[in-house]
Write an enzyme that holds these catalytic residues in place. Structure first.
Site, PDB file in Angstrom:
ATOM      1  N   MET A   7      39.555  43.496  38.225  1.00 29.89           N
ATOM      2  CA  MET A   7      40.150  42.421  38.998  1.00 29.89           C
ATOM      3  C   MET A   7      39.192  41.262  39.197  1.00 29.89           C
ATOM      4  O   MET A   7      39.548  40.259  39.798  1.00 29.89           O
ATOM      5  CB  MET A   7      40.616  42.929  40.366  1.00 29.89           C
ATOM      6  CG  MET A   7      39.521  43.355  41.314  1.00 29.89           C
ATOM      7  SD  MET A   7      40.211  44.093  42.793  1.00 29.89           S
ATOM      8  CE  MET A   7      39.431  43.068  44.029  1.00 29.89           C
ATOM      9  N   VAL A  48      31.624  39.769  37.817  1.00 30.86           N
ATOM     10  CA  VAL A  48      30.483  39.592  38.720  1.00 30.86           C
ATOM     11  C   VAL A  48      29.318  39.031  37.912  1.00 30.86           C
ATOM     12  O   VAL A  48      28.934  39.587  36.881  1.00 30.86           O
ATOM     13  CB  VAL A  48      30.071  40.922  39.400  1.00 30.86           C
ATOM     14  CG1 VAL A  48      28.913  40.680  40.366  1.00 30.86           C
ATOM     15  CG2 VAL A  48      31.253  41.529  40.145  1.00 30.86           C
ATOM     16  N   LYS A 103      31.022  37.016  42.698  1.00 30.50           N
ATOM     17  CA  LYS A 103      32.240  37.659  42.181  1.00 30.50           C
ATOM     18  C   LYS A 103      33.317  36.591  42.044  1.00 30.50           C
ATOM     19  O   LYS A 103      33.646  35.899  43.009  1.00 30.50           O
ATOM     20  CB  LYS A 103      32.698  38.772  43.113  1.00 30.50           C
ATOM     21  CG  LYS A 103      34.046  39.377  42.725  1.00 30.50           C
ATOM     22  CD  LYS A 103      34.310  40.694  43.440  1.00 30.50           C
ATOM     23  CE  LYS A 103      33.493  41.806  42.821  1.00 30.50           C
ATOM     24  NZ  LYS A 103      33.945  43.141  43.268  1.00 30.50           N
ATOM     25  N   ASP A 162      39.613  50.518  49.110  1.00 31.49           N
ATOM     26  CA  ASP A 162      39.290  50.573  47.684  1.00 31.49           C
ATOM     27  C   ASP A 162      37.920  51.214  47.441  1.00 31.49           C
ATOM     28  O   ASP A 162      37.094  50.686  46.689  1.00 31.49           O
ATOM     29  CB  ASP A 162      39.331  49.165  47.086  1.00 31.49           C
ATOM     30  CG  ASP A 162      39.298  49.176  45.557  1.00 31.49           C
ATOM     31  OD1 ASP A 162      39.710  50.197  44.961  1.00 31.49           O
ATOM     32  OD2 ASP A 162      38.859  48.177  44.964  1.00 31.49           O
TER      33      ASP A 162
END
Length: 456
Positions: free
Chosen positions: A1, A4, A19, A112
């Site tokens: 998603m 970085v 990020k 997460d």
């Protein structure tokens, strides 16, 4: 998603991690606003085990977040070299629990937890990253969860709003995988793997790794319950269970005699003669009590009439007892410190966040093995601090223990007057005391026993 990047903060001249969210996620002003709000909430989390957020924003519709750069890699990197050992898993788990407990207290659910979000500094300090990002992206109706479906709790897979117990499930799954060396659920697609979690829990970790402590196996099994009500209610209770599993021993410890002072022959001989005299006194007391026919029981109803005479009984061995969800022992490897007559050493319970042993159990115990049924009149206990509570239990086989009597508040030097003839006698601790120098971790409650003496 996201991607970085390692970058340089040109103002503060330091390395940082930036990020950048995937364009498919950050399209739309509503999503960018939600992400910004969650990033700002995460930025307020200041804790040694949380990756700090330095800045967030967007430029030409590119949403970014600036964080501390950590050079030690991630748990995903560490696990790529094979299964990790139990001690490492416990240490990592405890550190992650510290971060989650802090965040949960602030009203932030991570949502997460996965191996790539558990990072290490150059000094191997554990830090948790990506707080708030999952909420900013996964709760949008336009976007399906990307990349993290594998570690979501069953209720998240079903689409329910998660609470603290979802983070507990994910952490348990991450640690199980790291120790087992493979993921415990199967399927041809990520969705099929997620569906597998809806109906079953993994096989016991000790089936795969017999060297894993029972307490760690039990803790992770509880984390991975399908029903959130069957898991640890709070992450602090999981932290206590992991601390508890990290202090396990596996066998009853034989009690050795205190070391001789080699600097003086006269002192050495006098200690030997004193022990010999003690043995003779114990034998004489045993003959007397057998002849007098002392009755069986636990507490003597005539406590005030018992004087302090009587021989100290030689302890053959000692052990500890920890009821479920523990593995049956409590810091067993240090039990000899409670019988070495050294005021500088002590046996301690595990440390807990609350004086009720974290709400995990009714008590823990340390017991003596007299070798056979020997009449006992009193048990003396010296501890580092008073204020804890306890009582006495007994057994003839170290398996079935008498029900605990009423607990009393124990001072630094306490005498339990008892009456009975049993092989095993236990100090049963039901309420902990605040440590004299509480640790920074918040696990401030324990009991440290300096010496236990048993008398006929």
């Amino acid at each position: 998603m996201a991607q970085v990047w390692k970058a340089i903060d040109e103002v503060l001249e330091r390395e940082v991690a930036v990020k950048i969210l995937d364009p498919g996620i950050n399209s739309g002003a509503e999503i960018r606003d939600r992400f910004r709000q969650e990033a700002l909430a995460a930025a307020r989390l200041t804790h040694p085990n949380v990756v700090p957020i330095f800045d967030t924003g967007d430029h030409d519709d590119v949403v970014f977040i600036v964080m501390e750069y950590l050079s030690g890699g991630t748990l995903k990197d560490l696990s790529s070299n094979g299964p990790i050992d139990s001690v490492t898993a416990q240490d990592i788990g405890i550190a992650v629990c510290e971060a989650l407990n802090y965040a949960h207290t602030a009203g932030v659910i991570h949502r997460d937890i996965k191996p790539s979000n558990i990072l290490f500094g150059w000094d191997r300090q554990v830090k948790v990253g990506d707080f708030g990002i999952a909420k900013a992206t996964f709760t949008t109706p336009e976007v399906a969860p990307l990349g993290s479906l594998r570690y979501l709790a069953p209720e998240q897979v079903r689409g329910s709003e998660p609470d603290e117990r979802a983070d507990i499930y994910s952490l348990g799954l991450v640690l199980y995988e790291a120790v087992a060396g493979h993921f415990p659920f199967a399927g041809e697609t990520e969705m099929a793997i997620a569906a597998d979690r809806l109906t079953r829990i993994p096989r016991p970790l000790r089936d795969l790794r017999p060297d894993v402590p029972r307490a760690l196996d039990a803790a992770l099994t509880r984390c991975l319950a399908v029903d959130p009500a069957d898991r640890f209610e709070q992450v602090s209770s999981l932290a206590d269970a992991l601390v508890h599993s990290a202090t396990r021993g596996h066998s009853m410890q034989q009690i050795s005699q205190p070391p001789q002072d080699q600097t003086s022959f006269l002192k050495s001989e006098s200690k030997w003669l004193a022990r010999a005299a003690l043995i003779l006194l114990a034998a004489a007391a045993l003959i007397y009590t057998v002849v007098s026919g002392r009755l069986d029981g636990i507490f003597d109803d005539n406590q005030t009439s018992i004087d302090e005479a009587g021989a100290r009984i030689t302890i053959q061995a000692a052990g500890t007892f920890d009821p479920k969800p523990g593995d049956g022992s409590e810091n067993e490897t240090k039990v000899g410190a409670a019988f070495d007559t050294d005021a500088q050493t002590a046996w301690t319970t595990a440390s807990y966040r609350r004086d009720d042993l974290g709400g995990l159990k009714d008590g823990v115990g340390i017991y003596v093995d007299l070798g056979r049924g020997v009449p006992v009149s009193r048990i003396e206990v010296d501890s580092v601090t008073g204020g804890w509570q306890g009582t006495i239990r007994f057994s003839d086989d170290a398996e079935t223990w008498s029900p605990p009597g009423a607990s009393i508040e124990v001072s630094t030097s306490e005498v339990f007057h008892v009456k009975g003839q049993h092989r095993y006698w236990m100090i049963w601790i039901t309420r902990l005391a605040r440590a004299p120098r509480p640790p920074d971790s918040g696990r401030d409650y324990s009991v440290a026993i300096i010496d236990i003496r048993t008398f006929s």
